[in-house]
Motif scaffolding. Structure first.
Motif, mmCIF file in Angstrom:
data_model
loop_
_atom_site.group_PDB
_atom_site.id
_atom_site.type_symbol
_atom_site.label_atom_id
_atom_site.label_comp_id
_atom_site.label_asym_id
_atom_site.label_seq_id
_atom_site.Cartn_x
_atom_site.Cartn_y
_atom_site.Cartn_z
ATOM 1 N N GLU A 1 17.504 46.169 -32.923
ATOM 2 C CA GLU A 1 18.244 47.262 -32.273
ATOM 3 C C GLU A 1 17.455 48.573 -32.311
ATOM 4 O O GLU A 1 17.539 49.389 -31.385
ATOM 5 N N LYS A 2 16.667 48.757 -33.375
ATOM 6 C CA LYS A 2 15.961 50.025 -33.557
ATOM 7 C C LYS A 2 14.684 50.117 -32.737
ATOM 8 O O LYS A 2 14.438 51.110 -32.055
ATOM 9 N N TYR B 1 18.926 42.956 -41.785
ATOM 10 C CA TYR B 1 17.706 43.753 -41.612
ATOM 11 C C TYR B 1 17.024 43.410 -40.290
ATOM 12 O O TYR B 1 16.593 44.307 -39.546
ATOM 13 N N GLY C 1 18.929 44.830 -37.328
ATOM 14 C CA GLY C 1 18.718 46.275 -37.262
ATOM 15 C C GLY C 1 17.351 46.608 -36.694
ATOM 16 O O GLY C 1 17.190 47.577 -35.944
#
Length: 220
Positions: free
Chosen positions: A118-119, A112, A115
């Motif tokens: 990266e997001k 999580y 992510g």
């Protein structure tokens, strides 16, 4: 050498005839054994005191139940004598054992956090990653810091992956009873402060003079 001649066993396990043992070694052996015997006897007394104290505490807990009083929380209790000058406190410590599901929870949290980096980028994702890393670092005693692990559970993150990781982490926890600490305190009157009765031989050091040598507590 006569079979009747006494011997003393040395550190190598050999039986040495008493006539070959130096007077100092005889005295040393005798005093060390006497000290050991005395300490073993004292240990037995303390074990008896501890067992009888636990039995008395159990009787108090039963009396509380018979009187329909609120039960003590997790075994913790503080009670006093009728005049309030003697107080007995019981503190039951609990330890948290984590099973192999903690590894799955950690990996889900890492996924999580990666992510998130990266997001959205920025510092938030990296900060979360560092918090997770620190929470799962093993301490010197070979266990996890339950305070840091508990902080992960308090984080207000509603994402599905994080929620699943939290659920796994909670399922991995199994509380176990640790040590039970008992404290007994006494005061002469209600105007005085409570003073603990310490069953600590270092606290019972007698200040005296032996063979012209002054014996005092350490640090004095």
């Amino acid at each position: 050498m006569s079979r009747q001649e006494k011997t003393m066993r040395d550190a190598l396990g050999q039986d040495v005839p008493l006539g070959y043992v130096k007077p100092y070694d005889r005295v040393r052996d005798k005093m060390v054994r006497r000290i050991h015997k005395r300490w073993e006897a004292a240990r037995a007394v303390l074990e008896k005191v501890h067992a009888e104290t636990l039995a008395d505490i159990a009787a108090i807990a039963k009396a509380r139940g018979d009187a329909e009083m609120n039960p003590s929380e997790k075994g913790n209790m503080q009670v006093s004598s009728f005049d309030g000058n003697i107080c007995v406190s019981v503190n039951q410590r609990y330890e948290i054992r984590l099973d192999d599901r903690v590894v799955q929870a950690r990996e889900k949290m890492y996924v999580y956090a990666r992510g998130l980096v990266e997001k959205v980028g920025g510092d938030d994702g990296r900060a979360l990653f560092e918090i997770i890393k620190q929470a799962f670092e093993v301490t010197r005693s070979g266990s996890l810091s339950m305070g840091r692990v508990a902080n992960l559970l308090k984080m207000n993150i509603t994402h599905k992956d994080w929620a699943e990781a939290k659920a796994l982490l909670v399922e991995s926890m199994a509380p176990e009873k640790g040590k039970c600490y008992i404290r007994v305190e006494r005061r002469g009157s209600r105007q005085q402060d409570m003073k603990a009765v310490r069953l600590d031989i270092a606290d019972c050091w007698v200040e005296s003079t032996h063979e012209g040598t002054e014996v005092t507590k350490e640090g004095q």
